[in-house]
Scaffold this motif. Sequence first.
Motif, PDB file in Angstrom:
ATOM      1  N   ASP A 199       0.998  -1.223  -0.100  1.00 40.79           N
ATOM      2  CA  ASP A 199      -0.103   0.149   0.069  1.00 40.79           C
ATOM      3  C   ASP A 199       0.901   1.116  -0.123  1.00 40.79           C
ATOM      4  O   ASP A 199       0.354   2.396   0.444  1.00 40.79           O
ATOM      5  CB  ASP A 199      -1.101   0.062   1.281  1.00 40.79           C
ATOM      6  N   GLY A 200       2.243   1.169  -0.548  1.00 40.75           N
ATOM      7  CA  GLY A 200       2.828   2.535  -0.520  1.00 40.75           C
ATOM      8  C   GLY A 200       2.442   3.424  -1.583  1.00 40.75           C
ATOM      9  O   GLY A 200       1.632   2.844  -2.574  1.00 40.75           O
ATOM     10  N   ILE A 215      -0.873  -9.888   0.967  1.00 38.08           N
ATOM     11  CA  ILE A 215      -0.162 -10.695   1.998  1.00 38.08           C
ATOM     12  C   ILE A 215      -0.854 -11.161   2.813  1.00 38.08           C
ATOM     13  O   ILE A 215      -1.895 -10.729   3.579  1.00 38.08           O
ATOM     14  CB  ILE A 215       0.829  -9.764   2.414  1.00 38.08           C
ATOM     15  N   THR A 216      -0.811 -12.604   3.268  1.00 35.28           N
ATOM     16  CA  THR A 216      -1.551 -13.327   4.358  1.00 35.28           C
ATOM     17  C   THR A 216      -0.475 -13.700   5.213  1.00 35.28           C
ATOM     18  O   THR A 216       0.559 -14.388   5.107  1.00 35.28           O
ATOM     19  CB  THR A 216      -2.173 -14.526   3.748  1.00 35.28           C
ATOM     20  N   LEU A 217      -0.760 -13.310   6.570  1.00 34.33           N
ATOM     21  CA  LEU A 217       0.164 -13.639   7.671  1.00 34.33           C
ATOM     22  C   LEU A 217      -0.395 -14.667   8.684  1.00 34.33           C
ATOM     23  O   LEU A 217      -1.735 -14.531   8.936  1.00 34.33           O
ATOM     24  CB  LEU A 217       0.316 -12.255   8.473  1.00 34.33           C
ATOM     25  N   THR A 250       2.120 -14.204  13.385  1.00 34.14           N
ATOM     26  CA  THR A 250       3.281 -13.412  12.440  1.00 34.14           C
ATOM     27  C   THR A 250       2.937 -11.968  12.290  1.00 34.14           C
ATOM     28  O   THR A 250       1.755 -11.648  11.815  1.00 34.14           O
ATOM     29  CB  THR A 250       3.291 -14.169  11.003  1.00 34.14           C
ATOM     30  N   ASN A 251       3.962 -11.284  12.432  1.00 33.28           N
ATOM     31  CA  ASN A 251       3.626  -9.852  12.537  1.00 33.28           C
ATOM     32  C   ASN A 251       4.644  -9.071  11.485  1.00 33.28           C
ATOM     33  O   ASN A 251       5.753  -9.625  11.424  1.00 33.28           O
ATOM     34  CB  ASN A 251       4.081  -9.087  13.833  1.00 33.28           C
ATOM     35  N   LEU A 252       4.083  -8.239  10.612  1.00 40.26           N
ATOM     36  CA  LEU A 252       4.687  -7.534   9.388  1.00 40.26           C
ATOM     37  C   LEU A 252       4.735  -6.076   9.904  1.00 40.26           C
ATOM     38  O   LEU A 252       3.703  -5.437   9.926  1.00 40.26           O
ATOM     39  CB  LEU A 252       3.965  -7.834   8.377  1.00 40.26           C
ATOM     40  N   THR A 253       6.021  -5.438   9.967  1.00 38.83           N
ATOM     41  CA  THR A 253       5.959  -4.106  10.574  1.00 38.83           C
ATOM     42  C   THR A 253       7.051  -3.345  10.151  1.00 38.83           C
ATOM     43  O   THR A 253       7.937  -3.855   9.100  1.00 38.83           O
ATOM     44  CB  THR A 253       6.101  -3.802  12.109  1.00 38.83           C
ATOM     45  N   ASN A 284       4.135   1.594   8.184  1.00 40.57           N
ATOM     46  CA  ASN A 284       3.336   0.772   8.999  1.00 40.57           C
ATOM     47  C   ASN A 284       2.219   0.183   8.205  1.00 40.57           C
ATOM     48  O   ASN A 284       1.039   0.757   8.464  1.00 40.57           O
ATOM     49  CB  ASN A 284       2.889   1.165  10.572  1.00 40.57           C
ATOM     50  N   PRO A 285       2.230  -1.025   7.655  1.00 43.06           N
ATOM     51  CA  PRO A 285       1.000  -1.554   6.917  1.00 43.06           C
ATOM     52  C   PRO A 285       0.122  -1.717   7.642  1.00 43.06           C
ATOM     53  O   PRO A 285       0.131  -2.243   8.875  1.00 43.06           O
ATOM     54  CB  PRO A 285       1.830  -2.927   6.439  1.00 43.06           C
ATOM     55  N   ALA A 286      -1.035  -1.309   7.193  1.00 48.30           N
ATOM     56  CA  ALA A 286      -2.310  -1.675   7.687  1.00 48.30           C
ATOM     57  C   ALA A 286      -2.712  -3.215   7.551  1.00 48.30           C
ATOM     58  O   ALA A 286      -2.647  -3.781   6.647  1.00 48.30           O
ATOM     59  CB  ALA A 286      -3.347  -0.753   7.031  1.00 48.30           C
ATOM     60  N   LEU A 287      -3.118  -3.761   8.689  1.00 50.99           N
ATOM     61  CA  LEU A 287      -3.420  -5.118   8.924  1.00 50.99           C
ATOM     62  C   LEU A 287      -5.062  -5.208   9.235  1.00 50.99           C
ATOM     63  O   LEU A 287      -5.363  -4.627  10.050  1.00 50.99           O
ATOM     64  CB  LEU A 287      -2.374  -5.800  10.013  1.00 50.99           C
ATOM     65  N   SER A 288      -5.698  -6.154   8.545  1.00 50.67           N
ATOM     66  CA  SER A 288      -7.004  -6.585   8.684  1.00 50.67           C
ATOM     67  C   SER A 288      -6.981  -8.151   9.173  1.00 50.67           C
ATOM     68  O   SER A 288      -6.134  -9.144   8.850  1.00 50.67           O
ATOM     69  CB  SER A 288      -7.732  -6.484   7.624  1.00 50.67           C
ATOM     70  N   SER A 289      -7.703  -8.428  10.153  1.00 51.33           N
ATOM     71  CA  SER A 289      -7.842  -9.906  10.575  1.00 51.33           C
ATOM     72  C   SER A 289      -9.079 -10.551  10.104  1.00 51.33           C
ATOM     73  O   SER A 289     -10.179  -9.949   9.955  1.00 51.33           O
ATOM     74  CB  SER A 289      -7.638  -9.669  12.280  1.00 51.33           C
TER      75      SER A 289
END
Length: 628
Positions: free
Chosen positions: A175-176, A332-334, A338-341, A352-357
């Motif tokens: 999302d850059g 991307i699926t985590l 697993t954390n991607l920051t 700081n990528p926005a993460l949805s669960s």
Amino acid sequence: MSFNTALSGLRAASTELEVTGNNVANASTTGFKSSRAEFGDIYANAFVTADNQIGSGVLTQDISQQFSQGNVSFTDNNLDMAINGDGFFVVKDDGVSTYTRAGLFGLDKENYVVNNAGARLQGYSADDLGQVGGTLTDMQVNNQGLVPKSTTSIEETFNLSANDDVLVVRSTSTDGAGIGIGQAGTDNGYLAGTIDLNGVQQNVPSADNLSAAEIAQELNVLQGVSANATTTSTLTMTSAYPVAGDDLKINGNPFTGNSADELAADINAANGLTATVDAGGIITITATVGQDLSFDVTDGAATADVVDGAGGTIAIDPVTTPQATIGGTVDITLENGTNLTNAMASNVFSANPALSSLVNQFDPSNPATYNHVTSATIYDSKGIAHDMNQYFVKEPTSIATAPGTWTTYVQVDGQDVGPNDVAGVPSPAAFKLQFNPDGTLDQGGSDRLVISNWTPRGSGDAVGVLGPQDPPTLPIPDPATSSNFEIDVTNATSFGSPFAVNALNQNGFATGSLTGVEVGETGELFARYSNGETKVLGNIALANFANPEGLIALGDTGWAESLESGQPLLGEPGSAQLGRIQSGALEDSNVDLTEQLVNLIVAQRNFQANAKTIETADAITQTIINLR
């Protein structure tokens, strides 16, 4: 009179020698019971006082059998049997029953269980379902193969850990600021950078101008991350549609057409590209694996407007801007945990990528989508083995789902075996398992695990076995009338301990040939087959008597009933006063050689003493005769 007295003593001593000698001779005879000579004194009947009575010798009152337990010696023959406790084996020859403690048994040519004399062992036979009858009969081992049996029931006992997490995945996208922005030329404008994965810095993208497909490949090698990429752009021709001489190249390949539909059709014929046309003639082009979309009109007269992912338009023509490139997006699926920051120095990710669960979607090919799995071998009606996999997924608590709810999915040979969808294709077989607060199964809140849409296949094709029956007949018939089976999870639990399968049994099996015979301690006669199954053939009978000492000895360590013994009391080993059976063992003779050798010495001494009485009486008689 003294001669008669001494002669009776000689007879008694001789009898004792014979009995003792017989005991010694049979010291190694299996099941032999020693005998004992029992004597009584003789007094003539006379009207005299007790002080004046003189004995008239001795007589043999009885030769009694001693039915004490002999030692048990183990052998390598399963049909050798010893009785631990009271009772006799019942054998029959030509309709005549005899009783023995000698368990030397084997099979004759007709597979009857017989002893060394050919007499058949008696017991209670069983039917095909293993139910033992109540009529005494000859015991026989059927050597026919065991026909296959279809699985109709599976019983499971397992624990699903109450401490397990609901499998939640988090997702994000590239999302850059540079994602999807059209660039003049052949580069997509993506810059190299880094991201942190669980606190460890990763070089992604590892170089400038990598395509979304290449970035996805770099992410997919990281533990706990999966990614895929797509690239989309729209194309509107602002000149005549490209034909020969008016080249329009996409990713280096020329495309032509006299209309938007023809041009889209030509693009759709290419690998990795799809194209659709809207009512206004705008062509939407998608690179399905995420490669860049590079447009080139250098070699022709075509002109077009290219719209990027942000809605910006690049007008391409052969003179001013002959080339434009659109980069794609990476989804991307985590996996859980697993954390991607901390994306740095890149216009592909925001800082700081926005993460949805979201809750994981079950996929049997992806171990990250289920908590546990177990498997079992089941059998169809022809005895062909199949693999049944059972997956367990913990569900999140919601308005519709109570705490402690799990879903179990069942597949057979990788096939879904749930109800057919509208297209007639089996859906996943999914069943709810609800557990009470104490960890036991809430049977009222749980589904009944019935599989009624399994078509057994061999090598990918139907093999002519029983197929499914839907709706199923419940309870499922046994023997089987279809391929349906039920999984009994009544004893399942959800305690805090780790996942464990404590028991898993199913009632099907493949065909098998007879490999051996075994005897249980309560007399069950089992046939063992090559497929690992056993079958009850019957139950060996034992007999006991109110007065075993009253039995008539027949030889060959056999006895017959008599009026003194009473009628035989028949039953199964271990019941009433009957002993149990030790298979692969024999009861030794109960003769104590040391004791018998002492008895021989005593009998010899008695014989000599009585002979001395006769010698003395003879001497006295000679003295009297000589007085004349």
